[in-house]
Write a protein that holds these residues in place. Structure first.
Motif, PDB file in Angstrom:
ATOM      1  N   ASN A  66       0.803  -1.232   0.000  1.00  0.00           N
ATOM      2  CA  ASN A  66       0.000   0.000   0.000  1.00  0.00           C
ATOM      3  C   ASN A  66       0.836   1.282   0.000  1.00  0.00           C
ATOM      4  O   ASN A  66       0.323   2.353   0.359  1.00  0.00           O
ATOM      5  CB  ASN A  66      -0.963   0.016   1.196  1.00  0.00           C
ATOM      6  CG  ASN A  66      -1.964  -1.108   1.126  1.00  0.00           C
ATOM      7  OD1 ASN A  66      -2.662  -1.275   0.127  1.00  0.00           O
ATOM      8  ND2 ASN A  66      -2.027  -1.908   2.187  1.00  0.00           N
ATOM      9  N   HIS A 125      -0.478  -1.453   7.675  1.00  0.00           N
ATOM     10  CA  HIS A 125      -1.008  -1.439   6.319  1.00  0.00           C
ATOM     11  C   HIS A 125      -0.542  -2.680   5.565  1.00  0.00           C
ATOM     12  O   HIS A 125      -0.199  -2.618   4.380  1.00  0.00           O
ATOM     13  CB  HIS A 125      -0.534  -0.178   5.582  1.00  0.00           C
ATOM     14  CG  HIS A 125       0.940   0.081   5.729  1.00  0.00           C
ATOM     15  ND1 HIS A 125       1.903  -0.558   4.998  1.00  0.00           N
ATOM     16  CD2 HIS A 125       1.610   0.912   6.583  1.00  0.00           C
ATOM     17  CE1 HIS A 125       3.105  -0.133   5.355  1.00  0.00           C
ATOM     18  NE2 HIS A 125       2.950   0.760   6.319  1.00  0.00           N
ATOM     19  N   LEU A 133      -8.580   1.317  -0.433  1.00  0.00           N
ATOM     20  CA  LEU A 133      -7.732   1.554   0.750  1.00  0.00           C
ATOM     21  C   LEU A 133      -8.421   2.502   1.731  1.00  0.00           C
ATOM     22  O   LEU A 133      -8.363   2.296   2.947  1.00  0.00           O
ATOM     23  CB  LEU A 133      -6.382   2.109   0.300  1.00  0.00           C
ATOM     24  CG  LEU A 133      -5.321   2.295   1.399  1.00  0.00           C
ATOM     25  CD1 LEU A 133      -3.938   1.999   0.849  1.00  0.00           C
ATOM     26  CD2 LEU A 133      -5.337   3.726   1.956  1.00  0.00           C
ATOM     27  N   TYR A 137      -9.197   0.691   5.429  1.00  0.00           N
ATOM     28  CA  TYR A 137      -8.407   1.113   6.585  1.00  0.00           C
ATOM     29  C   TYR A 137      -9.042   2.300   7.321  1.00  0.00           C
ATOM     30  O   TYR A 137      -8.356   3.003   8.075  1.00  0.00           O
ATOM     31  CB  TYR A 137      -6.992   1.498   6.142  1.00  0.00           C
ATOM     32  CG  TYR A 137      -6.132   0.300   5.772  1.00  0.00           C
ATOM     33  CD1 TYR A 137      -5.565  -0.498   6.759  1.00  0.00           C
ATOM     34  CD2 TYR A 137      -5.896  -0.032   4.450  1.00  0.00           C
ATOM     35  CE1 TYR A 137      -4.774  -1.590   6.443  1.00  0.00           C
ATOM     36  CE2 TYR A 137      -5.110  -1.121   4.103  1.00  0.00           C
ATOM     37  CZ  TYR A 137      -4.553  -1.897   5.097  1.00  0.00           C
ATOM     38  OH  TYR A 137      -3.771  -2.986   4.784  1.00  0.00           O
ATOM     39  N   ILE A 143      -3.462   5.151  10.006  1.00  0.00           N
ATOM     40  CA  ILE A 143      -3.901   5.139   8.609  1.00  0.00           C
ATOM     41  C   ILE A 143      -5.203   5.921   8.489  1.00  0.00           C
ATOM     42  O   ILE A 143      -5.408   6.667   7.520  1.00  0.00           O
ATOM     43  CB  ILE A 143      -4.085   3.703   8.094  1.00  0.00           C
ATOM     44  CG1 ILE A 143      -2.801   2.884   8.310  1.00  0.00           C
ATOM     45  CG2 ILE A 143      -4.475   3.711   6.628  1.00  0.00           C
ATOM     46  CD1 ILE A 143      -1.604   3.441   7.579  1.00  0.00           C
TER      47      ILE A 143
END
Length: 395
Positions: A66, A125, A133, A137, A143
């Protein structure tokens, strides 16, 4: 196929940047043009690196799951900064004040970029996400804060730019207003993008799944927004040039009837010049005007000032304004002279040159009026018929 929604606008923006590369050496010291160039390449980069295929490639090359997340967010933040700097330089004012404001803006958004990577490095991550994403998250410590930070920075830049450009657009006109309206439209879509992203992330916080807002609805909005904003910054810079070129082409075409009439008979000096198909419109127009004026000189012995005065009075009596009445009179005198020259190419029946008549016909826009009158005016057609009838009565 979904990647095309990222790559196609990215290529269009990169093409716009490439078209400006040849002139960068001359304009690099101009902060306005320098910022436009930066804006184009950064906007293209945002879309390129946000494509799922590119995201997977960057993650694989860096070996960090990521890693594309903070990279894309940082490029987007840099794009926001470039837009704000563009507005600062565009509005004018003191160069020193604009420079200080630009530096403060760049420093603030540089700190945001540093914070994005810092929060990313502190968070967990480990599971790669190519398209979701933000929502996957949304509840992960650090994050989550990284996601909120980039959305807040993007929303602030979008809101400030929208307000500034809207206030400015109501005070200006022409190409600048067109550009500002495009920018406002693009940034309104940016705000829609932020609402969609916040909606999807907020739904995760409340235990709901609205991920489609982030993965399906937001990306096309961002692509269209980037194109509109980039176009808004480019249009005021290239619009005046395009407008001037269009006016030159229009005048060139409208001069066609007069030019062809003058060069249908004996060849006139300057009439045989051949232009390459890529020649600029301004150069073509200049040569066409020169050819027409040369044609007037060759017709001077056949000009009839009495006819010119009569045609001008007739046009004025028909309601034409002084400038148009003169153009009709010029066209009538030219039409009659062409007819006279056709029946007497050696000039045996003329009484010598009449320079006042030749110099009475003006250049540029007046030539366009003369050409239009030559083609459409009934007064000109009457002068042409009368000249032909007079010639037929001569022994």
């Amino acid at each position: 196929m979904k990647d095309l929604g990222y790559y196609v606008p990215a290529v269009l923006l990169a093409t716009g940047f490439a078209c400006r590369v040849p002139g960068m050496r001359r304009t690099w010291r101009d902060p306005l043009l320098r910022t436009v160039n930066t804006l184009l390449i950064v906007a293209s980069s945002v879309l390129f690196f946000a494509a799922p295929t590119t995201i997977a490639l960057v993650n694989r090359v860096t070996g960090v799951p990521n890693f594309s997340g903070p990279l894309v967010y940082s490029i987007l933040t840099a794009y926001n900064a470039a837009c704000l700097v563009m507005i600062i330089n565009w509005r004018g004012g003191s160069p020193e004040a604009a420079r200080r404001a630009s530096l403060r803006c760049l420093a603030a958004y540089a700190l945001v970029i540093v914070a994005l990577f810092t929060l990313f490095s502190l968070g967990d991550h480990s599971k790669e996400r190519l398209r979701d994403l933000d929502t996957y998250y949304a509840n992960t410590p650090c994050i989550r804060e990284m996601i909120v930070l980039y959305l807040v920075a993007h929303s602030i830049a979008s809101l400030v730019t929208t307000v500034l450009c809207w206030k400015w657009s109501v005070r200006v006109h022409g190409w600048l207003r067109v550009g500002l309206v495009l920018i406002v439209s693009g940034y309104l879509l940016n705000l829609v993008f932020d609402v969609l992203k916040f909606g999807a992330v907020g739904a995760r916080w409340s235990g709901h799944d609205w991920d489609w807002l982030s993965t399906d609805a937001a990306p096309p909005v961002a692509s269209v927004s980037a194109l509109l904003v980039a176009a808004g910054f480019i249009v005021p810079l290239v619009g005046p040039r395009l407008s001037h070129t269009w006016q030159s082409w229009s005048a060139y075409r409208r001069l066609g009837p007069l030019w062809r009439a003058l060069h249908a008979g004996p060849t006139v000096e300057g009439g045989s010049v051949r232009m390459a198909w890529w020649s600029p419109a301004e150069l073509r127009l200049t040569y066409r005007e020169a050819g027409i004026l040369d044609g007037f000189l060759s017709l001077a012995p056949y000009f009839d000032l009495a006819l010119h005065a009569a045609a001008r009075s007739a046009a004025a009596g028909a309601g034409a304004d002084p400038r148009r009445a003169k153009a009709v009179a010029d066209a009538a005198m030219i039409a009659a002279a062409l007819t006279a020259r056709a029946r007497d190419p050696e000039g045996r029946a003329v009484r010598g040159e009449q320079p006042e008549a030749a110099s009475a016909i003006e250049r540029a826009q007046d030539l366009v009026l003369v050409s239009e009158a030559f083609r459409t005016s009934p007064i000109v057609e009457a002068a042409r018929r009368d000249s032909a009838r007079a010639g037929s009565k001569q022994p």
